[in-house]
Write a protein that holds these residues in place. Structure first.
Motif, PDB file in Angstrom:
ATOM      1  N   ARG A 112       0.826  -1.204   0.000  1.00  0.00           N
ATOM      2  CA  ARG A 112       0.000   0.000   0.000  1.00  0.00           C
ATOM      3  C   ARG A 112       0.865   1.261   0.000  1.00  0.00           C
ATOM      4  NH1 ARG A 112      -5.313   0.619   3.718  1.00  0.00           N
ATOM      5  NH2 ARG A 112      -6.012   2.568   2.844  1.00  0.00           N
ATOM      6  N   ARG A 113       1.958   1.222   0.758  1.00  0.00           N
ATOM      7  CA  ARG A 113       2.876   2.352   0.818  1.00  0.00           C
ATOM      8  C   ARG A 113       3.541   2.579  -0.538  1.00  0.00           C
ATOM      9  NH1 ARG A 113       6.919   2.646   5.679  1.00  0.00           N
ATOM     10  NH2 ARG A 113       4.996   3.274   6.684  1.00  0.00           N
ATOM     11  N   LEU A 114       3.891   1.505  -1.238  1.00  0.00           N
ATOM     12  CA  LEU A 114       4.502   1.617  -2.559  1.00  0.00           C
ATOM     13  C   LEU A 114       3.530   2.251  -3.552  1.00  0.00           C
ATOM     14  CD1 LEU A 114       6.965   0.972  -4.320  1.00  0.00           C
ATOM     15  CD2 LEU A 114       5.924  -1.235  -4.797  1.00  0.00           C
ATOM     16  N   LEU A 115       2.279   1.868  -3.483  1.00  0.00           N
ATOM     17  CA  LEU A 115       1.264   2.465  -4.355  1.00  0.00           C
ATOM     18  C   LEU A 115       1.087   3.953  -4.045  1.00  0.00           C
ATOM     19  CD1 LEU A 115      -0.916   2.043  -6.525  1.00  0.00           C
ATOM     20  CD2 LEU A 115      -2.504   1.508  -4.677  1.00  0.00           C
ATOM     21  N   PHE A 116       1.085   4.304  -2.775  1.00  0.00           N
ATOM     22  CA  PHE A 116       0.971   5.706  -2.371  1.00  0.00           C
ATOM     23  C   PHE A 116       2.150   6.521  -2.910  1.00  0.00           C
ATOM     24  CE2 PHE A 116       2.031   9.073   0.671  1.00  0.00           C
ATOM     25  CZ  PHE A 116       0.876   9.826   0.595  1.00  0.00           C
ATOM     26  N   ILE A 117       3.358   5.993  -2.796  1.00  0.00           N
ATOM     27  CA  ILE A 117       4.542   6.692  -3.286  1.00  0.00           C
ATOM     28  C   ILE A 117       4.496   6.832  -4.805  1.00  0.00           C
ATOM     29  CG2 ILE A 117       7.060   6.506  -3.547  1.00  0.00           C
ATOM     30  CD1 ILE A 117       7.090   5.286  -0.717  1.00  0.00           C
ATOM     31  N   ALA A 118       4.033   5.803  -5.509  1.00  0.00           N
ATOM     32  CA  ALA A 118       3.938   5.869  -6.973  1.00  0.00           C
ATOM     33  C   ALA A 118       2.933   6.936  -7.411  1.00  0.00           C
ATOM     34  CB  ALA A 118       3.544   4.498  -7.531  1.00  0.00           C
ATOM     35  N   VAL A 119       1.798   7.001  -6.740  1.00  0.00           N
ATOM     36  CA  VAL A 119       0.793   8.012  -7.076  1.00  0.00           C
ATOM     37  C   VAL A 119       1.326   9.400  -6.754  1.00  0.00           C
ATOM     38  CG1 VAL A 119      -1.491   8.905  -6.444  1.00  0.00           C
ATOM     39  CG2 VAL A 119      -1.167   6.464  -6.857  1.00  0.00           C
ATOM     40  N   LEU A 120       2.011   9.554  -5.647  1.00  0.00           N
ATOM     41  CA  LEU A 120       2.576  10.846  -5.264  1.00  0.00           C
ATOM     42  C   LEU A 120       3.626  11.302  -6.276  1.00  0.00           C
ATOM     43  CD1 LEU A 120       2.507  13.007  -3.050  1.00  0.00           C
ATOM     44  CD2 LEU A 120       4.363  11.784  -1.946  1.00  0.00           C
ATOM     45  N   VAL A 121       4.491  10.418  -6.713  1.00  0.00           N
ATOM     46  CA  VAL A 121       5.502  10.764  -7.718  1.00  0.00           C
ATOM     47  C   VAL A 121       4.833  11.135  -9.037  1.00  0.00           C
ATOM     48  CG1 VAL A 121       7.380   9.811  -9.118  1.00  0.00           C
ATOM     49  CG2 VAL A 121       7.362   9.456  -6.657  1.00  0.00           C
ATOM     50  N   ALA A 122       3.792  10.405  -9.423  1.00  0.00           N
ATOM     51  CA  ALA A 122       3.077  10.718 -10.662  1.00  0.00           C
ATOM     52  C   ALA A 122       2.438  12.106 -10.579  1.00  0.00           C
ATOM     53  CB  ALA A 122       2.016   9.654 -10.948  1.00  0.00           C
ATOM     54  N   LEU A 123       1.855  12.451  -9.443  1.00  0.00           N
ATOM     55  CA  LEU A 123       1.255  13.773  -9.279  1.00  0.00           C
ATOM     56  C   LEU A 123       2.309  14.879  -9.320  1.00  0.00           C
ATOM     57  CD1 LEU A 123      -1.463  13.105  -6.569  1.00  0.00           C
ATOM     58  CD2 LEU A 123      -1.815  13.634  -8.977  1.00  0.00           C
ATOM     59  N   ILE A 124       3.454  14.632  -8.745  1.00  0.00           N
ATOM     60  CA  ILE A 124       4.533  15.624  -8.774  1.00  0.00           C
ATOM     61  C   ILE A 124       5.026  15.826 -10.202  1.00  0.00           C
ATOM     62  CG2 ILE A 124       6.941  16.036  -8.089  1.00  0.00           C
ATOM     63  CD1 ILE A 124       6.201  14.776  -5.371  1.00  0.00           C
TER      64      ILE A 124
END
Length: 80
Positions: A2-14
């Motif tokens: 779940r943390r990996l998915l959160f980080i991936a979405v955050l990087v995509a938004l950035i």
């Protein structure tokens, strides 16, 4: 996972934000009730994004405090 998915979405938004910022360098007029300013489109979007995040966090905090207060009041009346 779940943390990996959160980080991936955050990087995509950035990345999307950086692309948006690099594309929208045009100047626009921002006319509020009292203030008038000429800012870049990116700056205006950032201002309203930060305002939205701030108001959202304030509402979430108030809701959380309200729920905790109800639980605290319920516990205090049960003990009496």
């Amino acid at each position: 996972m779940r943390r990996l998915l959160f980080i991936a979405v955050l990087v995509a938004l950035i990345v999307v934000g950086v692309l948006f910022g690099s594309i929208n360098q045009q100047m626009a007029d921002l006319n509020l009730l009292i203030v008038s300013a000429r800012l870049r489109v990116v700056d205006i979007a950032l201002i309203f994004l930060l305002l939205g995040i701030t108001f959202g966090l304030m509402i979430a905090l108030l809701y959380s405090l309200q729920r905790k207060a109800k639980g605290w009041l319920r516990k205090s009346t049960d003990n009496s």
